[in-house]
Write a protein that holds these residues in place. Sequence first.
Motif, short mmCIF file in Angstrom:
data_model
loop_
_atom_site.label_atom_id
_atom_site.label_comp_id
_atom_site.label_asym_id
_atom_site.label_seq_id
_atom_site.Cartn_x
_atom_site.Cartn_y
_atom_site.Cartn_z
N ASN A 66 0.80 -1.22 0.00
CA ASN A 66 0.00 0.00 0.00
C ASN A 66 0.83 1.27 0.00
O ASN A 66 0.28 2.37 -0.13
N SER A 67 2.15 1.13 0.12
CA SER A 67 3.03 2.29 0.00
C SER A 67 3.44 2.53 -1.45
O SER A 67 3.98 3.59 -1.78
N LEU A 68 3.18 1.54 -2.32
CA LEU A 68 3.58 1.62 -3.72
C LEU A 68 2.46 2.22 -4.57
O LEU A 68 1.28 2.02 -4.29
N SER A 69 2.85 2.91 -5.63
CA SER A 69 1.87 3.34 -6.62
C SER A 69 1.40 2.11 -7.39
O SER A 69 2.03 1.04 -7.32
N GLU A 70 0.31 2.25 -8.13
CA GLU A 70 -0.19 1.11 -8.92
C GLU A 70 0.87 0.64 -9.92
O GLU A 70 1.09 -0.56 -10.10
N ARG A 71 1.54 1.59 -10.54
CA ARG A 71 2.58 1.24 -11.52
C ARG A 71 3.74 0.50 -10.86
O ARG A 71 4.21 -0.52 -11.39
N ASP A 72 4.18 0.98 -9.70
CA ASP A 72 5.30 0.34 -9.01
C ASP A 72 4.90 -1.03 -8.46
O ASP A 72 5.72 -1.94 -8.37
N LEU A 73 3.63 -1.17 -8.11
CA LEU A 73 3.16 -2.46 -7.62
C LEU A 73 3.21 -3.50 -8.75
O LEU A 73 3.62 -4.65 -8.52
N ILE A 74 2.81 -3.10 -9.94
CA ILE A 74 2.91 -4.01 -11.09
C ILE A 74 4.36 -4.42 -11.31
O ILE A 74 4.67 -5.60 -11.55
#
Length: 217
Positions: free
Chosen positions: A52-60
């Motif tokens: 939940n600290s990551l952006s959607e792009r970084d999570l991918i």
Amino acid sequence: MNRDYILRIAEQFGRMLAIVLRLRKFNRHEEALIAIDEYLIKMTGFSSSLINSLSERDLIKALSPLGSLNIEAALWAAVLLKTEGETYEEMGNTTESYYRYVKALHLMLYTLFEEPRSAETELFEDVEALLKKLDEYDIPQETKQLVFRYFEHQGHYSRAEDLLYEMLDAAPNDPIIREEGEQFYQRLLTKTNSDLQAGNLARDEVEEGLQRLRTMQ
């Protein structure tokens, strides 16, 4: 990803989620959140706080360690994030639930387009549930692009068009969105009139929409 593999994952989902649902049923929400966090670490390698600290792009990116999305980990993350969001919502914390719902929706849609056969699961039902929960909220532009593609994929052409212009209002000069819009209308022009009508658009509306897009400054 074959059907048997998907069914095995779905069975595991069911067992784990049953435990969380039982905790929520008896208002043991903090315990439910701890259980979800443990499941996330076990199935994805990442804790809830990190995810939940990551952006959607970084999570991918984090879920693509070898350059391509780890479909199983992405599905686990998406379903558990949705469950975590529901838990926070039941606790009255709509801020935390919103962020979980957005990430869950983004992951589900990204997975559906990355691995279309994953749609053999109940993901479509989860996507619709998340869209309903997020209906009154604004969502990130990148997630809107996935929702736009989803609406077209599902034949909801009018909804896709509405979202296209919502994205263009926010970023009128974005070349990627404009190109996606152009291709969207070109694909619609290849549809039959009955297909377009089923998606609540008429052919003349498609032609007008394409012309409007091309003349936008």
